[in-house]
Design an enzyme around this catalytic site. Structure first.
Site, PDB file in Angstrom:
ATOM      1  NE  ARG A 149      14.583 -46.329  44.895  1.00 54.40           N
ATOM      2  CZ  ARG A 149      14.577 -46.366  43.569  1.00 54.40           C
ATOM      3  NH1 ARG A 149      13.937 -45.428  42.879  1.00 54.40           N
ATOM      4  NH2 ARG A 149      15.224 -47.322  42.913  1.00 54.40           N
ATOM      5  CE  LYS A 173      18.213 -45.857  45.548  1.00 55.50           C
ATOM      6  NZ  LYS A 173      18.852 -47.129  45.884  1.00 55.50           N
ATOM      7  CG  HIS A 245      11.989 -49.768  50.902  1.00 58.50           C
ATOM      8  ND1 HIS A 245      12.186 -48.628  50.146  1.00 58.50           N
ATOM      9  CD2 HIS A 245      12.678 -50.744  50.257  1.00 58.50           C
ATOM     10  CE1 HIS A 245      12.961 -48.905  49.111  1.00 58.50           C
ATOM     11  NE2 HIS A 245      13.272 -50.175  49.150  1.00 58.50           N
ATOM     12  NE  ARG A 248      11.514 -49.411  45.726  1.00 60.46           N
ATOM     13  CZ  ARG A 248      11.573 -48.984  44.462  1.00 60.46           C
ATOM     14  NH1 ARG A 248      10.548 -48.336  43.939  1.00 60.46           N
ATOM     15  NH2 ARG A 248      12.648 -49.215  43.731  1.00 60.46           N
ATOM     16  CG  HIS A 271      14.850 -52.321  40.775  1.00 59.19           C
ATOM     17  ND1 HIS A 271      14.183 -53.457  41.156  1.00 59.19           N
ATOM     18  CD2 HIS A 271      14.890 -51.531  41.890  1.00 59.19           C
ATOM     19  CE1 HIS A 271      13.835 -53.374  42.431  1.00 59.19           C
ATOM     20  NE2 HIS A 271      14.252 -52.203  42.891  1.00 59.19           N
ATOM     21  CE1 TYR A 280      10.255 -56.892  46.303  1.00 65.21           C
ATOM     22  CE2 TYR A 280      11.470 -56.167  44.386  1.00 65.21           C
ATOM     23  CZ  TYR A 280      11.036 -55.952  45.670  1.00 65.21           C
ATOM     24  OH  TYR A 280      11.392 -54.812  46.330  1.00 65.21           O
TER      25      TYR A 280
END
Length: 299
Positions: A149, A173, A245, A248, A271, A280
Site C-alpha cells: 500500500r 493496517k 494501488h 499492488r 489481507h 484477483y
C-alpha cells in the site's frame, strides 16, 4: 449514557484494545457522528442505549436516499455494528440492535491492472540522470515487487530491510506486521539509491530511519507518489486510470496468473480475509478466457 460518552469510550476501545491506526479510529468516529446527527434531528432525546433495530433501519433508509454508494452504506453499517458490539462487550447492552441488519448489496468492481510490459514502460520512462528518479525507480520497483500500500511504502524504514535474506518487514493496517519477499531487481534499485543519492541528502531530525526521502530530507508524502505515477502514465500515453494501488493490484494479479497459491498472496498483501484476495481470481479468469480465445484451435 449520552452520545459523547459512548463515542469517546468506543474510540478508546478501538485504539487501545483493537490497536487500530489513528485514521481508522477517526473513520469509525465519522460513522457514529452521522448516526448521532440523524437522531439529533429526528429524535433529539433518543440516547445510544435506547436505539432499536427499527431506528437503525430508518437511519439506513436515510443514507440510502442521500444517494450514497452501496459500498459507502455498507462501510457505515460496519462502523455502527462495531459500535454496538463494543457496547455489548462493555455490558452496557444485552444485545446489539444492529446485529441482524443486512448490508446493501455491493458490486465488486475489478480494479485496473497493468500488464508486465506496462509496468516496465512506466519505470523505464524515468530519467535516471536526475537524482530524484533514482529514488523513484527504487520506490516503484519496491511497490511492485512487494505489493505494498502507498502508506506502507512511504513508512518503510532502513531497519525494516533484511536484504541479505530477501525480505522486508511491513507494518500494515492496525499496526500488524508481516514479512514480504523482495526481488533482486528491487533490492539492486534500493542499494543504488542508498549509495548514490540518499547518502548525500541532509536528513531532517526524526527521519533518519525512513528509506525514501524528499529533497528536504523528510519522509515522502502520499501525494508525491500519486503525482509521480500519474505523470509517468501521461508521459507514456497510458490511457488507464492508475495510482500507487494499481501496482499492488498488478503484483497480486501477476502472481496468481503465474500460478501462485491464493493463501500465499493473501499473506503477502496483508489481507485479513481470503475473500478480499479472491477478487484477483476473477481477474485471473479473464486472463484464462483471453488465453483460450487466442490459442485454442476451436475458439
Amino acid at each position: 449514557m449520552d452520545w459523547q460518552t459512548a463515542t469517546k469510550g468506543f474510540a478508546n476501545y478501538l485504539k487501545l484494545e483493537k490497536s487500530l491506526a489513528k485514521h481508522s479510529v477517526e473513520a469509525y468516529g465519522r460513522d457514529i457522528e452521522k448516526l448521532y446527527q440523524f437522531f439529533s434531528a429526528k429524535e433529539p432525546m433518543l440516547l445510544p442505549l435506547e436505539i432499536q433495530k427499527a431506528n437503525l433501519k430508518d437511519f439506513l433508509e436515510w443514507i440510502n436516499h442521500l444517494g450514497m454508494l452501496a459500498t459507502t452504506q455498507a462501510r457505515i453499517l460496519s462502523g455502527i455494528k462495531a459500535f454496538y458490539k463494543y457496547l455489548v462487550l462493555e455490558d452496557f447492552l444485552q444485545q446489539s440492535p444492529a446485529e441482524l441488519l443486512e448490508s446493501p448489496k455491493t458490486i465488486r468492481k475489478l480494479p485496473d491492472v497493468l500488464s508486465v510490459n506496462e509496468v516496465e514502460e512506466l519505470i523505464a520512462a524515468l530519467d535516471l540522470s536526475r537524482p530524484e528518479n533514482t529514488r523513484n525507480k527504487a520506490m516503484l520497483e519496491t511497490l511492485y515487487s512487494c505489493g505494498l500500500r502507498v502508506s506502507e511504502l512511504i513508512n518503510l524504514r532502513l531497519s525494516d530491510l533484511f536484504l541479505d535474506d530477501e525480505f522486508v518487514k511491513i507494518t500494515g493496517k492496525g499496526n500488524k506486521e508481516r514479512l514480504v519477499p523482495i526481488g533482486q531487481t528491487a533490492i539492486k534499485s534500493i542499494q543504488i539509491y542508498r549509495n548514490q543519492v540518499r547518502n548525500h541528502v541532509l536528513i531532517a531530525k526524526g527521519n533518519e530511519d525512513y528509506i525514501f526521502l524528499n529533497k528536504r530530507g523528510s519522509k515522502l508524502s502520499r501525494t508525491t507518489v500519486f503525482t509521480l505515477i500519474k505523470d509517468l502514465a501521461l508521459q507514456i500515453g497510458l490511457k488507464k486510470n492508475i495510482s500507487p494501488h494499481t501496482f499492488r493490484h498488478s503484483f497480486a494479479t501477476h502472481l496468481i496468473e503465474g500460478g501462485a497459491d491464493l493463501r500465499a498472496v493473501q499473506e503477502m498483501l496483508g489481507h485479513e480475509s481470503i475473500t478480499t484476495t479472491e477478487i484477483y481470481t476473477h481477474l485471473d479468469r479473464d486472463f484464462l478466457k483471453q488465453t483460450i480465445r487466442e490459442f485454442h484451435p476451436r475458439s
